[in-house]
Write a protein that holds these residues in place. Sequence first.
Motif, PDB file in Angstrom:
ATOM      1  N   MET A 135      20.214  64.981   2.674  1.00 24.98           N
ATOM      2  CA  MET A 135      19.916  66.405   2.695  1.00 24.98           C
ATOM      3  C   MET A 135      18.576  66.636   3.395  1.00 24.98           C
ATOM      4  SD  MET A 135      19.647  69.076  -0.552  1.00 24.98           S
ATOM      5  CE  MET A 135      21.336  68.764  -1.082  1.00 24.98           C
ATOM      6  N   THR A 136      18.556  67.557   4.335  1.00 22.71           N
ATOM      7  CA  THR A 136      17.314  67.873   5.052  1.00 22.71           C
ATOM      8  C   THR A 136      16.387  68.705   4.159  1.00 22.71           C
ATOM      9  OG1 THR A 136      18.123  69.961   5.952  1.00 22.71           O
ATOM     10  CG2 THR A 136      18.615  67.945   7.205  1.00 22.71           C
ATOM     11  N   PRO A 137      15.093  68.763   4.488  1.00 23.97           N
ATOM     12  CA  PRO A 137      14.194  69.618   3.708  1.00 23.97           C
ATOM     13  C   PRO A 137      14.672  71.065   3.622  1.00 23.97           C
ATOM     14  CG  PRO A 137      12.911  68.149   5.068  1.00 23.97           C
ATOM     15  CD  PRO A 137      14.345  67.946   5.477  1.00 23.97           C
ATOM     16  N   ARG A 138      15.223  71.586   4.712  1.00 24.28           N
ATOM     17  CA  ARG A 138      15.691  72.976   4.663  1.00 24.28           C
ATOM     18  C   ARG A 138      16.887  73.124   3.744  1.00 24.28           C
ATOM     19  NH1 ARG A 138      16.005  76.225  10.115  1.00 24.28           N
ATOM     20  NH2 ARG A 138      13.802  75.719   9.870  1.00 24.28           N
ATOM     21  N   GLN A 139      17.806  72.182   3.794  1.00 20.68           N
ATOM     22  CA  GLN A 139      18.956  72.230   2.892  1.00 20.68           C
ATOM     23  C   GLN A 139      18.504  72.119   1.440  1.00 20.68           C
ATOM     24  OE1 GLN A 139      21.070  68.928   4.640  1.00 20.68           O
ATOM     25  NE2 GLN A 139      22.517  70.254   5.720  1.00 20.68           N
ATOM     26  N   ALA A 140      17.504  71.269   1.195  1.00 22.66           N
ATOM     27  CA  ALA A 140      16.976  71.123  -0.165  1.00 22.66           C
ATOM     28  C   ALA A 140      16.317  72.414  -0.632  1.00 22.66           C
ATOM     29  CB  ALA A 140      15.976  69.963  -0.216  1.00 22.66           C
ATOM     30  N   LEU A 200      17.076  75.519   0.326  1.00 21.90           N
ATOM     31  CA  LEU A 200      18.122  76.498   0.028  1.00 21.90           C
ATOM     32  C   LEU A 200      18.869  76.134  -1.250  1.00 21.90           C
ATOM     33  CD1 LEU A 200      19.487  77.065   3.644  1.00 21.90           C
ATOM     34  CD2 LEU A 200      17.932  78.536   2.336  1.00 21.90           C
ATOM     35  N   ALA A 201      19.041  74.833  -1.496  1.00 25.52           N
ATOM     36  CA  ALA A 201      19.712  74.399  -2.728  1.00 25.52           C
ATOM     37  C   ALA A 201      18.883  74.777  -3.952  1.00 25.52           C
ATOM     38  CB  ALA A 201      19.955  72.891  -2.681  1.00 25.52           C
ATOM     39  N   ASP A 249      19.583  78.230  -4.969  1.00 31.55           N
ATOM     40  CA  ASP A 249      20.927  78.442  -5.522  1.00 31.55           C
ATOM     41  C   ASP A 249      21.018  78.033  -6.993  1.00 31.55           C
ATOM     42  OD1 ASP A 249      21.944  79.483  -3.182  1.00 31.55           O
ATOM     43  OD2 ASP A 249      22.624  77.542  -2.426  1.00 31.55           O
ATOM     44  N   ARG A 250      19.952  77.414  -7.510  1.00 31.75           N
ATOM     45  CA  ARG A 250      19.969  77.038  -8.931  1.00 31.75           C
ATOM     46  C   ARG A 250      19.812  78.276  -9.809  1.00 31.75           C
ATOM     47  NH1 ARG A 250      15.526  72.192  -8.953  1.00 31.75           N
ATOM     48  NH2 ARG A 250      16.344  70.990  -7.184  1.00 31.75           N
ATOM     49  N   GLU A 251      20.100  78.105 -11.080  1.00 29.98           N
ATOM     50  CA  GLU A 251      19.937  79.205 -12.028  1.00 29.98           C
ATOM     51  C   GLU A 251      19.101  78.738 -13.208  1.00 29.98           C
ATOM     52  OE1 GLU A 251      19.609  82.700 -13.264  1.00 29.98           O
ATOM     53  OE2 GLU A 251      20.769  82.368 -11.430  1.00 29.98           O
ATOM     54  N   PRO A 252      17.841  79.176 -13.342  1.00 30.91           N
ATOM     55  CA  PRO A 252      17.152  80.080 -12.407  1.00 30.91           C
ATOM     56  C   PRO A 252      16.712  79.350 -11.143  1.00 30.91           C
ATOM     57  CG  PRO A 252      15.645  79.378 -14.120  1.00 30.91           C
ATOM     58  CD  PRO A 252      16.977  78.793 -14.484  1.00 30.91           C
ATOM     59  N   PRO A 253      16.404  80.095 -10.086  1.00 28.19           N
ATOM     60  CA  PRO A 253      15.980  79.455  -8.836  1.00 28.19           C
ATOM     61  C   PRO A 253      14.709  78.633  -9.035  1.00 28.19           C
ATOM     62  CG  PRO A 253      16.540  81.762  -8.473  1.00 28.19           C
ATOM     63  CD  PRO A 253      16.521  81.559  -9.957  1.00 28.19           C
ATOM     64  N   LEU A 291      11.841  78.104  -7.476  1.00 30.62           N
ATOM     65  CA  LEU A 291      11.023  78.698  -6.420  1.00 30.62           C
ATOM     66  C   LEU A 291       9.912  77.764  -5.959  1.00 30.62           C
ATOM     67  CD1 LEU A 291      10.037  81.102  -4.701  1.00 30.62           C
ATOM     68  CD2 LEU A 291       8.840  81.937  -6.739  1.00 30.62           C
ATOM     69  N   PHE A 292       9.188  77.196  -6.904  1.00 28.58           N
ATOM     70  CA  PHE A 292       8.037  76.344  -6.571  1.00 28.58           C
ATOM     71  C   PHE A 292       8.494  75.109  -5.788  1.00 28.58           C
ATOM     72  CE2 PHE A 292       4.841  73.086  -7.770  1.00 28.58           C
ATOM     73  CZ  PHE A 292       3.692  73.743  -7.366  1.00 28.58           C
ATOM     74  N   GLU A 293       9.561  74.466  -6.246  1.00 28.67           N
ATOM     75  CA  GLU A 293      10.071  73.297  -5.531  1.00 28.67           C
ATOM     76  C   GLU A 293      10.563  73.690  -4.141  1.00 28.67           C
ATOM     77  OE1 GLU A 293      13.553  69.853  -5.795  1.00 28.67           O
ATOM     78  OE2 GLU A 293      13.066  71.011  -7.596  1.00 28.67           O
ATOM     79  N   ALA A 294      11.227  74.844  -4.043  1.00 28.51           N
ATOM     80  CA  ALA A 294      11.707  75.303  -2.738  1.00 28.51           C
ATOM     81  C   ALA A 294      10.548  75.463  -1.756  1.00 28.51           C
ATOM     82  CB  ALA A 294      12.460  76.619  -2.892  1.00 28.51           C
ATOM     83  N   ALA A 295       9.425  76.005  -2.236  1.00 32.12           N
ATOM     84  CA  ALA A 295       8.254  76.173  -1.369  1.00 32.12           C
ATOM     85  C   ALA A 295       7.696  74.815  -0.929  1.00 32.12           C
ATOM     86  CB  ALA A 295       7.180  76.980  -2.085  1.00 32.12           C
ATOM     87  N   LEU A 296       7.795  73.821  -1.794  1.00 29.83           N
ATOM     88  CA  LEU A 296       7.351  72.473  -1.413  1.00 29.83           C
ATOM     89  C   LEU A 296       8.252  71.882  -0.332  1.00 29.83           C
ATOM     90  CD1 LEU A 296       6.406  70.986  -4.902  1.00 29.83           C
ATOM     91  CD2 LEU A 296       4.838  71.482  -3.002  1.00 29.83           C
ATOM     92  N   TRP A 297       9.544  72.174  -0.396  1.00 29.24           N
ATOM     93  CA  TRP A 297      10.459  71.689   0.648  1.00 29.24           C
ATOM     94  C   TRP A 297      10.172  72.370   1.977  1.00 29.24           C
ATOM     95  CZ3 TRP A 297      12.690  67.272   0.470  1.00 29.24           C
ATOM     96  CH2 TRP A 297      13.107  66.730  -0.753  1.00 29.24           C
ATOM     97  N   ILE A 298       9.692  73.611   1.945  1.00 32.30           N
ATOM     98  CA  ILE A 298       9.259  74.254   3.188  1.00 32.30           C
ATOM     99  C   ILE A 298       8.091  73.478   3.788  1.00 32.30           C
ATOM    100  CG2 ILE A 298       8.072  76.305   4.090  1.00 32.30           C
ATOM    101  CD1 ILE A 298       9.872  78.008   2.334  1.00 32.30           C
TER     102      ILE A 298
END
Length: 267
Positions: free
Chosen positions: A1-6, A8-9, A12-16, A18-25
């Motif tokens: 899985m690429t950082p961008r796919q990670a 976006l994944a 898609d979690r519930e709840p999202p 957010l903090f981890e998603a920003a780290l993948w950016i």
Amino acid sequence: MTPRQACLACLDREPPALFEAALWIAAEHNERLAPLQVLRDFNNLPQQISSGLPHLPANELAQPLLRRMGELDFHEDDSSPLLPRSALLDQVLLRRRGQPLSLALIALELAQRLQIPLQGVNFPGHFLLRVPGADHLLDPGSGRRLYTRDCRELLLRHLGPKAELQAGHLQSCSPRQMLQRLSRNLRSLHIQADDPLAALKDAERVLLLGQPNLIDHLARADIYRQLECPQGERYDVEHALLLCEDTAQRLLLSERLRQLRTTPELH
């Protein structure tokens, strides 16, 4: 899985997440970055924050949380010019300096872990925070309370004397909206840093995370022009033209498009 796919994944979690998603950016811009390791290192921070909080109901702890972050040396980055590191979350954690949105992402994660109610507010020019139901907003860099008059002054400072405070400026925003704004911040910072390839990553992510606007398409078109990619530039100018309502700007975009259509393809 690429950082961008990670990234976006995570959304898609519930709840999202957010903090981890920003780290993948941030990981998109640094292949050596391990977001899960940063998360593990972050686990010590909630305890440091909690140890300095007063004994108050949870809905009264948001401002003390932000002030406690200040005591631990988290502050708004006032360097000039600002560099991408002020928006890349791993660098903000390392330096404890960042843009208001990046500091807010840290505060929101801490609040979630400490069960303190807190929301992000997509205020123009300066990201803010709110406790649900409160009559004020909070500055993520200082913890200062902002009432309606303060918000109006802040808006004028960022958008000029003709700006008018609107209800939409004070609304809470979703995780996707926060990450789209983070991506716009990074796009701008990478352009200023003369790094068009990095800026292109951010510009593409902006379009993936939500409804793009005229400026988003024009920004990516300009990056494609810098990278000498007329096909990509043409695509974004066409979409900008569809979104444009200003007659004079439509004429300029139409002329730019005409010139691009006569540009020979590179093979």
